[in-house]
Design a protein around this motif. Structure first.
Motif, mmCIF file in Angstrom:
data_model
loop_
_atom_site.group_PDB
_atom_site.id
_atom_site.type_symbol
_atom_site.label_atom_id
_atom_site.label_comp_id
_atom_site.label_asym_id
_atom_site.label_seq_id
_atom_site.Cartn_x
_atom_site.Cartn_y
_atom_site.Cartn_z
ATOM 1 N N VAL A 48 -15.942 -9.549 -1.386
ATOM 2 C CA VAL A 48 -16.867 -8.484 -1.727
ATOM 3 C C VAL A 48 -17.991 -9.060 -2.569
ATOM 4 C CG1 VAL A 48 -17.144 -6.266 -2.877
ATOM 5 C CG2 VAL A 48 -15.015 -6.795 -1.676
ATOM 6 N N THR A 49 -19.197 -8.816 -2.158
ATOM 7 C CA THR A 49 -20.350 -9.328 -2.899
ATOM 8 C C THR A 49 -20.483 -8.594 -4.211
ATOM 9 O OG1 THR A 49 -21.447 -9.769 -0.815
ATOM 10 C CG2 THR A 49 -22.828 -9.763 -2.796
ATOM 11 N N GLU A 50 -20.620 -9.321 -5.300
ATOM 12 C CA GLU A 50 -20.747 -8.704 -6.616
ATOM 13 C C GLU A 50 -22.050 -7.910 -6.684
ATOM 14 O OE1 GLU A 50 -18.615 -8.666 -8.975
ATOM 15 O OE2 GLU A 50 -19.837 -7.645 -10.462
ATOM 16 N N ALA A 51 -21.949 -6.663 -7.122
ATOM 17 C CA ALA A 51 -23.127 -5.801 -7.203
ATOM 18 C C ALA A 51 -23.952 -6.174 -8.408
ATOM 19 C CB ALA A 51 -22.702 -4.342 -7.304
ATOM 20 N N PRO A 52 -25.258 -6.346 -8.265
ATOM 21 C CA PRO A 52 -26.097 -6.668 -9.418
ATOM 22 C C PRO A 52 -26.183 -5.495 -10.355
ATOM 23 C CG PRO A 52 -27.445 -6.200 -7.496
ATOM 24 C CD PRO A 52 -26.031 -6.196 -7.040
ATOM 25 N N LEU A 200 -21.239 5.321 4.122
ATOM 26 C CA LEU A 200 -22.150 5.087 2.985
ATOM 27 C C LEU A 200 -22.494 3.612 2.878
ATOM 28 C CD1 LEU A 200 -20.791 7.345 0.087
ATOM 29 C CD2 LEU A 200 -22.937 7.599 1.310
ATOM 30 N N VAL A 201 -21.476 2.759 3.035
ATOM 31 C CA VAL A 201 -21.710 1.309 2.989
ATOM 32 C C VAL A 201 -22.686 0.894 4.077
ATOM 33 C CG1 VAL A 201 -20.613 -0.945 3.335
ATOM 34 C CG2 VAL A 201 -19.494 0.788 1.908
ATOM 35 N N SER A 202 -22.490 1.412 5.286
ATOM 36 C CA SER A 202 -23.357 1.067 6.405
ATOM 37 C C SER A 202 -24.754 1.644 6.248
ATOM 38 C CB SER A 202 -22.735 1.576 7.712
ATOM 39 O OG SER A 202 -23.586 1.331 8.808
ATOM 40 N N SER A 207 -22.268 -2.681 -1.049
ATOM 41 C CA SER A 207 -20.857 -3.003 -0.879
ATOM 42 C C SER A 207 -20.007 -1.822 -1.313
ATOM 43 C CB SER A 207 -20.487 -4.231 -1.716
ATOM 44 O OG SER A 207 -20.566 -3.922 -3.105
ATOM 45 N N GLU A 208 -18.771 -1.808 -0.832
ATOM 46 C CA GLU A 208 -17.857 -0.731 -1.207
ATOM 47 C C GLU A 208 -17.607 -0.762 -2.720
ATOM 48 O OE1 GLU A 208 -13.506 1.036 0.173
ATOM 49 O OE2 GLU A 208 -14.479 -0.596 1.275
ATOM 50 N N LYS A 209 -17.538 -1.951 -3.299
ATOM 51 C CA LYS A 209 -17.343 -2.068 -4.750
ATOM 52 C C LYS A 209 -18.508 -1.454 -5.503
ATOM 53 C CE LYS A 209 -16.790 -5.371 -8.521
ATOM 54 N NZ LYS A 209 -16.645 -6.776 -8.922
#
Length: 647
Positions: A48-52, A200-202, A207-209
């Protein structure tokens, strides 16, 4: 005419906004069962890509991993047109409730120069005019700019749900949206049932996170949400706080984030905040030895309400009272096991080092003997057996062989130390105890002298029993103080026994000159407890009067100062019992004041006469004519005038 730099900047902002925004003309929903937010189906952090920390939404390339199907008909807009701005009305359902005044003014300046570059979206109202679907910020800025018309796309036959989805979707892709507003928008989209987590992700390219942590902001304590909106704290810190229970959030705000809080954390980075939060609120369960099966499913385990948090298999506990109770019960139970294995063992309470006081209290209540060490006694821990290395822990055979050799050397050293200590124990040179540590009991030993190795006698046991009786009374008194302080009195008349208690207390302030009245002669020191109890047992009316007046005398003399209430009561008390002496003192000081008062009055009258005479003299002086003022004489003119007069 050249456009100034500020206008050029705003033009670029509007153009960029137009290029990066996704034009919402339909609500495409990818069919998939609703994904529930639960620990079982939320993916791990791997991959999962870390959200900024910033809430800026990048350009979303609309491409679904599978063919999108439409849940509702396309909302088709008419051609772009200019509408009379007075016919436009904001929507009451707009999720955005705050608008930055500075940012609005900058946008208004840009609109005043080049107009609105991207049209707003509106729909007809039944009562006439149009309702804004999205673009209220551009509408407000146009009003500030004094615009008469505004560029708009009109959508006919749009339902309330469709209008709300269009508004939320469009605003979520703009830079100005606040994290709390973004959180509310995601929540609304999920609650309406038109989106699930997957879509929502799409749809928004997050990302879901990222979406999950934004949704958690809806659970943020309201004052902390205001700090986030004001950029007093970072969004990453706010997301971290939102994962904890409401009572903890409130406590963090009151003690560490409020403006007047002593230990303020508002400027902390996420790592620094976590460090201080761990110190004050959470505890790593990995360091405890008791069975943590219940803790893994407990609501107070941080691992259960922060699904993406990095933690060990146990998690972090936020309920320290429960944690302390479970840990103390475990330590007490393990200590009793050691005591059963060797009846000669005694529990030690060392003066130095850490100890589990809660577990010690449990053992004490069960009747176990506890030896208190003073600062001269040093209790040393028994050596602990080294752990054998496991072959599967090593990748190279040579590393495992080296670890085995090291273990064998340490094991030999351990066996030698244990043998030596056992020999000293048999010779009576050391005595073993059980030290109640923070997480587990430990064996320790103390080197003793010949006097301490003497056999236990009846006298020593009787002394111990006497000391245990004293400890029992001390504990009863301590608990009684707590009962008396924390409970209110029942409705009942004041008893004669309580009256005696009152005189027992007041006798502490009895003046020595009144000791003979109470049967105490030739005693220079204060009355002790036994003497006071003896006096209270046979009080006379005369003694009661003197005791009460001495008590009043003491406290009025201590508290009287200036013209306060105690001072007035003291003067009344003196006038009541010593009128002659009090009257003389009062008359002396009042006469002294009167003389000083008369002298000051004379000086005041003289100053008044002088000021009055000066005022009359000023009134008598002629007023200079208006328009022509007497020119002040310079030194040269003064000299010339003097010469003329002499001639």
């Amino acid at each position: 005419m050249k456009t100034n730099k500020k206008v050029q900047k705003m033009n670029n902002v509007q153009k960029s906004e137009k290029e990066t925004a996704v034009k919402v003309t339909a609500l495409a929903i990818i069919p998939k069962p609703m994904i529930l937010l639960s620990p079982q189906n939320v993916p791990t952090t791997a991959g999962v890509t870390e959200a900024p920390e910033t809430v800026t939404v990048p350009t979303v390339v609309e491409g679904a991993p599978q063919q999108a199907t439409l849940k509702a008909p396309l909302a088709t807009a008419t051609a772009e047109t200019d509408l009379d701005i007075t016919t436009i009305h904001p929507s009451a359902d707009n999720h955005r409730k705050t608008f930055n005044d500075t940012s609005l003014q900058e946008l208004a300046d840009s609109i005043r120069e080049v107009g609105v570059l991207q049209a707003i979206a509106v729909r007809p109202r039944t009562e006439g005019g149009y309702e804004i679907i999205y673009g209220e910020r551009r509408y407000r800025a146009s009003l500030l700019a004094g615009a008469k018309t505004i560029k708009a796309n009109i959508y006919n036959n749009v339902t309330d749900d469709e209008a709300e989805d269009m508004s939320l979707s469009e605003n979520l892709q703009r830079e100005q949206v606040r994290p709390t507003e973004e959180a509310k928008a995601f929540k609304r989209l999920l609650e309406k049932g038109r989106y699930d987590m997957y879509s929502l992700v799409s749809r928004f390219g997050r990302s879901e996170k990222y979406i999950y942590t934004r949704l958690k902001l809806n659970e943020l304590y309201a004052p902390i949400g205001e700090l986030l909106d004001n950029e007093t704290i970072t969004v990453s810190v706010a997301e971290e706080i939102s994962t904890y229970e409401p009572n903890i959030q409130k406590d963090v705000y009151e003690k560490h984030l409020k403006e007047d809080s002593g230990d303020n954390w508002t400027g902390y980075t996420l790592n620094l905040f976590r460090k201080h939060f761990e110190k004050c609120y959470t505890t790593d369960l990995e360091q405890y030895k008791f069975d943590k099966t219940e803790c893994k499913a407990c609501v107070h385990n941080a691992a259960n309400y922060n699904l993406f948090a990095e933690h060990n298999g146990c998690g972090h506990c936020t309920n320290r009272k429960c944690l302390e109770t479970k840990n103390a019960a475990h330590v007490a139970k393990e200590t009793e096991k050691l005591l059963k294995s060797d009846p000669k063992l005694v529990i030690a309470r060392p003066y130095y080092g850490s100890r589990n006081d809660t577990a010690l209290q449990k053992l004490d209540k069960k009747g176990h003997e506890i030896k208190d060490f003073d600062y001269n006694v040093s209790a040393r821990e028994f050596p602990k057996a080294p752990e054998a290395p496991q072959k599967e822990q090593f990748t190279e055979p040579t590393e495992y062989e080296q670890a085995v050799q090291t273990f064998e050397q340490r094991n030999e050293e351990y066996a030698r130390k244990v043998e030596e200590l056992n020999r000293k124990k048999e010779e009576g040179r050391i005595k073993t105890y059980v030290k109640v540590g923070q997480t587990e009991p430990e064996l320790c030993y103390v080197e003793i002298n010949k006097k301490e190795t003497a056999p236990v006698t009846i006298e020593t046991l009787q002394e111990r029993d006497k000391r245990f009786k004293q400890l029992s009374v001390e504990k009863i008194v301590a608990d009684t103080k707590k009962v008396v302080r924390e409970n209110d009195y029942p409705e009942s008349p004041f008893t004669q026994y309580e009256d005696g208690m009152l005189y027992f207390i007041m006798l502490t302030k009895l003046q020595r000159k009144h000791y003979p009245l109470c049967g105490i002669k030739d005693q220079p020191i204060r009355l002790d407890e036994k003497q006071r109890m003896k006096i209270v047992a046979k009080l006379t009316d005369a003694q009661k009067t003197v005791i009460k007046r001495d008590f009043i005398n003491h406290f009025l003399c201590e508290d009287a100062y200036g013209d306060n209430s105690a001072s007035k009561l003291l003067r009344d008390f003196a006038n009541m019992h010593f009128p002659d002496q009090y009257g003389l003192a009062k008359a002396t000081h009042e006469e002294e004041y009167q003389k000083r008062h008369e002298r000051l009055e004379e000086r005041i009258n003289e100053i008044k006469k002088t000021e009055k005479a000066a005022a009359k003299k000023t009134e008598a002086m002629p007023t200079p004519t208006a328009g022509k003022q007497e020119e002040p004489l310079t030194e040269a003119k003064k000299g010339k005038a003097g010469n003329d007069k002499a001639a």
